[in-house]
Design a protein around this motif. Sequence first.
Motif, PDB file in Angstrom:
ATOM      1  N   GLU A 122       0.835  -1.203   0.000  1.00 33.63           N
ATOM      2  CA  GLU A 122       0.000   0.000   0.000  1.00 33.63           C
ATOM      3  C   GLU A 122       0.870   1.253   0.000  1.00 33.63           C
ATOM      4  OE1 GLU A 122      -4.056   1.230   2.122  1.00 33.63           O
ATOM      5  OE2 GLU A 122      -2.390   0.980   3.516  1.00 33.63           O
ATOM      6  N   ALA A 123       1.910   1.253   0.815  1.00 30.54           N
ATOM      7  CA  ALA A 123       2.824   2.401   0.863  1.00 30.54           C
ATOM      8  C   ALA A 123       3.512   2.594  -0.485  1.00 30.54           C
ATOM      9  CB  ALA A 123       3.857   2.207   1.972  1.00 30.54           C
ATOM     10  N   MET A 124       3.960   1.505  -1.091  1.00 34.23           N
ATOM     11  CA  MET A 124       4.629   1.603  -2.386  1.00 34.23           C
ATOM     12  C   MET A 124       3.682   2.161  -3.449  1.00 34.23           C
ATOM     13  SD  MET A 124       7.012  -1.807  -2.566  1.00 34.23           S
ATOM     14  CE  MET A 124       7.637  -1.386  -4.200  1.00 34.23           C
ATOM     15  N   ALA A 125       2.421   1.771  -3.390  1.00 35.80           N
ATOM     16  CA  ALA A 125       1.440   2.253  -4.361  1.00 35.80           C
ATOM     17  C   ALA A 125       1.177   3.746  -4.213  1.00 35.80           C
ATOM     18  CB  ALA A 125       0.137   1.467  -4.229  1.00 35.80           C
ATOM     19  N   GLU A 126       1.379   4.281  -3.027  1.00 34.80           N
ATOM     20  CA  GLU A 126       1.155   5.705  -2.778  1.00 34.80           C
ATOM     21  C   GLU A 126       2.273   6.583  -3.336  1.00 34.80           C
ATOM     22  OE1 GLU A 126       0.187   6.652   1.272  1.00 34.80           O
ATOM     23  OE2 GLU A 126      -1.167   4.930   1.427  1.00 34.80           O
ATOM     24  N   HIS A 127       3.424   5.986  -3.594  1.00 36.62           N
ATOM     25  CA  HIS A 127       4.546   6.751  -4.115  1.00 36.62           C
ATOM     26  C   HIS A 127       4.268   7.161  -5.560  1.00 36.62           C
ATOM     27  CE1 HIS A 127       8.705   7.579  -5.447  1.00 36.62           C
ATOM     28  NE2 HIS A 127       8.843   7.987  -4.190  1.00 36.62           N
ATOM     29  N   PRO A 172      11.818   4.488  -2.686  1.00 38.38           N
ATOM     30  CA  PRO A 172      12.888   4.335  -1.690  1.00 38.38           C
ATOM     31  C   PRO A 172      12.350   3.772  -0.378  1.00 38.38           C
ATOM     32  CG  PRO A 172      12.313   6.651  -1.959  1.00 38.38           C
ATOM     33  CD  PRO A 172      11.488   5.887  -2.941  1.00 38.38           C
ATOM     34  N   LEU A 173      13.185   3.014   0.307  1.00 35.25           N
ATOM     35  CA  LEU A 173      12.791   2.442   1.594  1.00 35.25           C
ATOM     36  C   LEU A 173      12.403   3.520   2.605  1.00 35.25           C
ATOM     37  CD1 LEU A 173      15.354  -0.462   2.093  1.00 35.25           C
ATOM     38  CD2 LEU A 173      12.895  -0.657   1.719  1.00 35.25           C
ATOM     39  N   SER A 174      13.029   4.672   2.524  1.00 33.83           N
ATOM     40  CA  SER A 174      12.692   5.751   3.460  1.00 33.83           C
ATOM     41  C   SER A 174      11.232   6.171   3.320  1.00 33.83           C
ATOM     42  CB  SER A 174      13.618   6.949   3.255  1.00 33.83           C
ATOM     43  OG  SER A 174      13.514   7.438   1.927  1.00 33.83           O
ATOM     44  N   PHE A 175      10.705   6.164   2.095  1.00 35.74           N
ATOM     45  CA  PHE A 175       9.304   6.499   1.868  1.00 35.74           C
ATOM     46  C   PHE A 175       8.410   5.443   2.513  1.00 35.74           C
ATOM     47  CE2 PHE A 175       5.336   6.296  -0.490  1.00 35.74           C
ATOM     48  CZ  PHE A 175       4.950   7.625  -0.518  1.00 35.74           C
ATOM     49  N   ILE A 176       8.750   4.173   2.312  1.00 34.79           N
ATOM     50  CA  ILE A 176       7.965   3.084   2.890  1.00 34.79           C
ATOM     51  C   ILE A 176       7.989   3.175   4.411  1.00 34.79           C
ATOM     52  CG2 ILE A 176       7.759   0.571   3.114  1.00 34.79           C
ATOM     53  CD1 ILE A 176       9.085   0.414   0.283  1.00 34.79           C
ATOM     54  N   ASN A 219      10.575  -5.800  -7.280  1.00 33.73           N
ATOM     55  CA  ASN A 219      11.982  -5.955  -7.652  1.00 33.73           C
ATOM     56  C   ASN A 219      12.830  -5.002  -6.838  1.00 33.73           C
ATOM     57  OD1 ASN A 219      11.895  -7.867  -9.723  1.00 33.73           O
ATOM     58  ND2 ASN A 219      11.390  -6.326 -11.254  1.00 33.73           N
ATOM     59  N   ARG A 220      14.038  -5.410  -6.547  1.00 35.31           N
ATOM     60  CA  ARG A 220      15.015  -4.495  -5.971  1.00 35.31           C
ATOM     61  C   ARG A 220      15.717  -3.827  -7.147  1.00 35.31           C
ATOM     62  NH1 ARG A 220      20.693  -5.177  -3.661  1.00 35.31           N
ATOM     63  NH2 ARG A 220      20.883  -3.334  -2.365  1.00 35.31           N
ATOM     64  N   LEU A 221      15.516  -2.529  -7.278  1.00 37.88           N
ATOM     65  CA  LEU A 221      16.055  -1.792  -8.412  1.00 37.88           C
ATOM     66  C   LEU A 221      17.447  -1.254  -8.153  1.00 37.88           C
ATOM     67  CD1 LEU A 221      12.764   0.141  -9.197  1.00 37.88           C
ATOM     68  CD2 LEU A 221      13.593  -1.971 -10.262  1.00 37.88           C
ATOM     69  N   ASP A 222      17.723  -0.962  -6.904  1.00 38.71           N
ATOM     70  CA  ASP A 222      19.009  -0.420  -6.483  1.00 38.71           C
ATOM     71  C   ASP A 222      19.050  -0.579  -4.971  1.00 38.71           C
ATOM     72  OD1 ASP A 222      21.469   0.808  -6.594  1.00 38.71           O
ATOM     73  OD2 ASP A 222      20.741   2.711  -7.384  1.00 38.71           O
ATOM     74  N   VAL A 227      16.040   0.796  -2.993  1.00 36.75           N
ATOM     75  CA  VAL A 227      15.014   1.252  -3.938  1.00 36.75           C
ATOM     76  C   VAL A 227      14.321   0.035  -4.546  1.00 36.75           C
ATOM     77  CG1 VAL A 227      14.547   2.586  -6.031  1.00 36.75           C
ATOM     78  CG2 VAL A 227      16.363   3.312  -4.471  1.00 36.75           C
ATOM     79  N   TYR A 228      12.996   0.063  -4.504  1.00 37.99           N
ATOM     80  CA  TYR A 228      12.199  -1.057  -4.991  1.00 37.99           C
ATOM     81  C   TYR A 228      11.109  -0.568  -5.934  1.00 37.99           C
ATOM     82  CZ  TYR A 228      14.456  -3.843  -1.417  1.00 37.99           C
ATOM     83  OH  TYR A 228      15.395  -4.495  -0.659  1.00 37.99           O
TER      84      TYR A 228
END
Length: 87
Positions: free
Chosen positions: A15-20, A26-30, A55-58, A61-62
């Motif tokens: 849900e957090a990732m979808a809000e970005h 970035p993990l900090s956002f999550i 996926n892990r992009l960096d 960062v996902y």
Amino acid sequence: MLKLAGSGKYQFILEAMAEHNGPNVPLSFISDKIGLAQNQYSINMSTLVDRGIINRLDKGVYGFVDPLLKEYIREFGIISVSTVEQD
């Protein structure tokens, strides 16, 4: 795919990732969205990667494997976020 992802923290993370706004989350956002430190859900992130949901992009960062899943979560929400399970 949401059932495969799991419940509890897994769904809070998605849900957090979808809000970005962007595709690279970035993990900090999550962490800010779910209120947990990265070490409290790092295993959950690895499991979501293993299950083919993200996926892990960096480093730190996902992104979603299927961008349509992000749109689906934004539009319809997730299965249930009523409680956080200790996974």
